[in-house]
Design an enzyme around this catalytic site. Structure first.
Site, PDB file in Angstrom:
ATOM      1  N   GLU A   1       0.841  -1.192   0.000  1.00 61.95           N
ATOM      2  CA  GLU A   1       0.000   0.000   0.000  1.00 61.95           C
ATOM      3  C   GLU A   1       0.874   1.239   0.000  1.00 61.95           C
ATOM      4  O   GLU A   1       1.983   1.231   0.569  1.00 61.95           O
ATOM      5  CB  GLU A   1      -0.907   0.040   1.235  1.00 61.95           C
ATOM      6  CG  GLU A   1      -2.015  -0.981   1.228  1.00 61.95           C
ATOM      7  CD  GLU A   1      -2.890  -0.887   2.464  1.00 61.95           C
ATOM      8  OE1 GLU A   1      -3.965  -1.501   2.451  1.00 61.95           O
ATOM      9  OE2 GLU A   1      -2.502  -0.209   3.443  1.00 61.95           O
TER      10      GLU A   1
ATOM     11  N   HIS B   1       3.636  -0.208  14.638  1.00 62.66           N
ATOM     12  CA  HIS B   1       2.327  -0.389  13.994  1.00 62.66           C
ATOM     13  C   HIS B   1       1.341  -1.116  14.907  1.00 62.66           C
ATOM     14  O   HIS B   1       0.358  -1.679  14.434  1.00 62.66           O
ATOM     15  CB  HIS B   1       2.463  -1.133  12.668  1.00 62.66           C
ATOM     16  CG  HIS B   1       3.468  -0.539  11.740  1.00 62.66           C
ATOM     17  ND1 HIS B   1       3.299   0.693  11.157  1.00 62.66           N
ATOM     18  CD2 HIS B   1       4.675  -0.990  11.313  1.00 62.66           C
ATOM     19  CE1 HIS B   1       4.346   0.972  10.405  1.00 62.66           C
ATOM     20  NE2 HIS B   1       5.195  -0.023  10.484  1.00 62.66           N
TER      21      HIS B   1
ATOM     22  N   ARG C   1     -13.474  -9.933  15.004  1.00 66.26           N
ATOM     23  CA  ARG C   1     -13.401 -10.392  16.393  1.00 66.26           C
ATOM     24  C   ARG C   1     -13.639  -9.216  17.321  1.00 66.26           C
ATOM     25  O   ARG C   1     -13.777  -8.072  16.876  1.00 66.26           O
ATOM     26  CB  ARG C   1     -12.016 -10.966  16.686  1.00 66.26           C
ATOM     27  CG  ARG C   1     -10.896  -9.982  16.349  1.00 66.26           C
ATOM     28  CD  ARG C   1      -9.548 -10.433  16.851  1.00 66.26           C
ATOM     29  NE  ARG C   1      -8.446  -9.657  16.289  1.00 66.26           N
ATOM     30  CZ  ARG C   1      -8.044  -8.473  16.728  1.00 66.26           C
ATOM     31  NH1 ARG C   1      -8.692  -7.895  17.736  1.00 66.26           N
ATOM     32  NH2 ARG C   1      -7.026  -7.854  16.175  1.00 66.26           N
TER      33      ARG C   1
END
Length: 669
Positions: free
Chosen positions: A209, A244, A301
């Protein structure tokens, strides 16, 4: 409604306890599972937690995740043995594994999560992004193709333009993710991301990306039932991250107004409906400086940070999960949720982790010798005095959540809670979290994903510096501790003090690894004059034992509170909001601490497993060259050459477990 009365919680630590707390309140019987490393862990104690623990606990395998918490046959066997009718996966481990959800369904166990088909659709970043693009959802430009060859990936990175992000397609949490700023660094970063992704998720597939510069990380909580109802509960801002991975989360976001919230919410609802989603899920987006948002991924989740949404809505999300799994419709409609959220104030959460911010947040393992949860805020944890923190799992130990009338109120409460939180025995990020909350950029609501790198780089992360006050307090603590353990040898009272060292006891110790020495002369009950080398005058320190591991000090009349824990000749203490480690060297000569790196001795910085070995005995290496990689707490850490030379005394083998401080290899000239 589906019928089950016993739930197996296929996870560990704080999330296992958090799920069991709600399940037991609702009348369900709860079964815990544990690895050999967690045999004595709080979540595995039968009825051992007042807030609601396990009714039964079963061993599922060895300490490595693949042998236990990722071992699907062992978990299903445990469910059968315990008579469970449902499985709650928590988060991490198997929570987003479609094969686990399907295996539970095939075994006639209710999987408390989305159907396997939804996990397949959104659990792989590449497939999810292709689906979102087809649905018209804004996505970051990138590459998510099936051709994973090195040449094609490099070609696509050049097309996208640097900087680019490499991301594991099969999972999240920052694992298997690298930012690459130039073409020359792409090959090495790609190999590292693939290796980490393979070890963490069992798949080396990655996507590319374009890297947005300092965006906000905004996510939308969604919920869906088996009757076609889908709602969202507003956003969470998760922009403060390291490696991250999220460290601080809050709701609502300081950067999201009503119009943007409505647009993002509609996109999230459309995505959930498109895949027939059921249960709790989260759509994650990046928000750029111009107010444009881009889909990143969907987490199928419950999220770690679900507690901030619970705080501002007054809803127990685990309770909703259990209701939906049992076939019930969602308890509230969208309009009711919007009203609750609008009147819900503000909530901020921090993740307390066993890691060293001074060493690029290197994960730590060891023993918690002293733990005290702060009052006044929510604290989800699985800690106790003497608890072991194994090297095999995630480094997060606890979550602290403050809920206030507004952001300033919540921030004030959370800063106070961090000051009152006590964790001694191994390094943690507690002081660093307090530093983040106190920073004017965060206080103003302006933090982006570049906050830590831009405002708190390694050199500005407040370390445990040995100030004169700290050294005086450490000397007094050591003198007092010796007097308690060996009163005849080190009396706490000796009248008639003078400046002479004739009756003074030598204090030789290391503080945070650095060698120090001083002299302590008793002067009345629990009072000492501390004389340090080179000091113009001694300091008089009075010590009052407050009990429960706390001392009240008077340092030349200035008050101080010191909390401590003892393990053999090592003392851990907290003073003025900073943790320290003191090793009593007794009456031995002073020593100088040396980690050996400068002389070519490469030692393990933490407990871990050798997952890559790039050199052999006799190889010539250059400074900065990768030597080997260690995996600890799901992250890979590359060990680099500290000098030019030849590899000798290679003591590391691929797949071997190594301990902190263990010599791995030497580099000789």
């Amino acid at each position: 409604m589906s019928g089950f009365d016993t739930i197996l919680v296929a996870n560990r630590g704080e999330i296992a306890l958090r799920v069991m707390r709600t399940a037991r309140r609702m009348g369900y019987r709860c079964v815990a599972v544990y690895s050999d490393a967690d045999r004595d862990a709080p979540h595995a104690r039968v009825n051992g937690v007042a807030a609601g623990g396990a009714d039964a606990a079963l061993r599922i395998g060895g300490p490595a995740p693949a042998d236990s918490y990722l071992n699907i046959p062992a978990l299903l066997a445990a469910a059968r043995a315990a008579g469970a009718g449902a499985v709650h996966p928590g988060y991490g481990f198997l929570a987003e594994r479609a094969d686990f959800a399907q295996a539970c369904t095939d075994a006639r166990l209710a999987f408390i999560g989305p159907p396997a088909a939804a996990i397949v659709a959104m659990g792989n970043k590449a497939g999810a992004k292709r689906m979102m693009l087809e649905a018209g959802v804004p996505c970051i430009p990138g590459y998510q193709g099936e051709d994973q060859s090195d040449a094609r990936m490099a070609e696509e990175a050049a097309r996208i333009g640097y900087p680019v992000m490499i991301k594991a397609a099969a999972g999240g949490g920052g694992r298997g993710m690298r930012r690459v700023d130039e073409a020359g660094a792409f090959a090495a970063a790609l190999a590292a991301a693939r290796s980490e992704a393979q070890h963490a998720f069992g798949s080396a597939e990655v996507i590319l990306e374009r890297a947005l510069l300092e965006p906000r990380h905004i996510e939308i909580q969604v919920f869906a039932d088996l009757h076609g109802n889908v709602v969202h509960m507003g956003e969470r801002d998760c922009s403060v991250q390291r490696r991250h991975q999220k460290l601080i989360e809050e709701a609502p976001s300081p950067a999201v107004g009503p119009e943007l919230r409505a647009r993002m919410g509609e996109v999230a609802l459309a995505a959930a409906r498109a895949i027939g989603y059921v249960g709790a899920g989260t759509l994650e987006f990046l928000l750029d400086r111009d107010g444009q948002f881009y889909f990143m991924e969907m987490n199928t989740r419950l999220q770690v940070e679900h507690a901030v949404t619970e705080a501002i809505t007054g809803i127990d999300l685990v309770e909703w999960q259990l209701l939906v799994a049992a076939g019930a419709p969602l308890p509230l409609a969208q309009a009711e949720l919007d009203a609750r959220r609008a009147a819900g104030g503000h909530a901020i959460e921090v993740r307390l982790c066993a890691e060293d911010p001074q060493q690029d947040f290197l994960p730590q393992s060891g023993t918690v010798w002293r733990w005290q949860a702060p009052p006044g805020v929510r604290c989800d944890h699985a800690l106790a005095d003497g608890a072991q923190v194994p090297p095999y799992y995630d480094s997060m130990l606890a979550k602290l959540v403050a809920h206030g009338r507004d952001r300033a109120d919540a921030l004030r409460q959370l800063r106070r809670a961090l000051d009152q939180c006590l964790l001694l025995g191994l390094p943690s990020n507690r002081a660093f979290l307090a530093q983040c909350l106190a920073h004017p950029v965060f206080a103003a609501g302006g933090a982006s994903t570049g906050f830590i790198a831009g405002h708190l780089p390694a050199g500005l992360r407040g370390g445990a510096d040995a100030t004169a006050r700290t050294l005086a307090a450490a000397s007094a603590l050591l003198a007092w501790h010796r007097s308690q353990r060996h009163p005849r040898r080190y009396p706490a009272e000796l009248h008639g003090w003078s400046s002479s060292h004739a009756h003074a006891q030598p204090l030789r110790f290391t503080l945070n690894g650095a060698a120090h020495h001083a002299h302590a002369s008793a002067d009345g009950p629990n009072a000492w004059h501390i004389a340090a080398p080179g000091a113009a005058a001694s300091q008089r320190i009075e010590v009052a034992d407050s009990g429960a591991g706390s001392l009240q000090l008077s340092i030349d009349g200035a008050p101080a509170t010191l909390s401590f824990a003892v393990h053999g000749a090592r003392l851990f203490f907290l003073l003025d909001g900073v943790e320290h480690m003191l090793d009593d060297l007794g009456d031995a000569p002073p020593r100088v601490a040396n980690n050996g790196a400068a002389d070519g001795r490469i030692a393990a910085p933490m407990n871990g497993r050798v997952v890559a070995l790039h050199v052999r005995d006799g190889d010539q290496v250059s400074i900065g060259q990768p030597l080997l990689a260690l995996e600890a707490m799901k992250m890979e850490h590359n060990m680099l050459a500290t000098r030019d030379g030849k590899v000798s005394s290679l003591n590391a083998a691929l797949g071997a477990q190594v301990a902190t401080g263990q010599l791995l290899l030497e580099i000789t000239p």
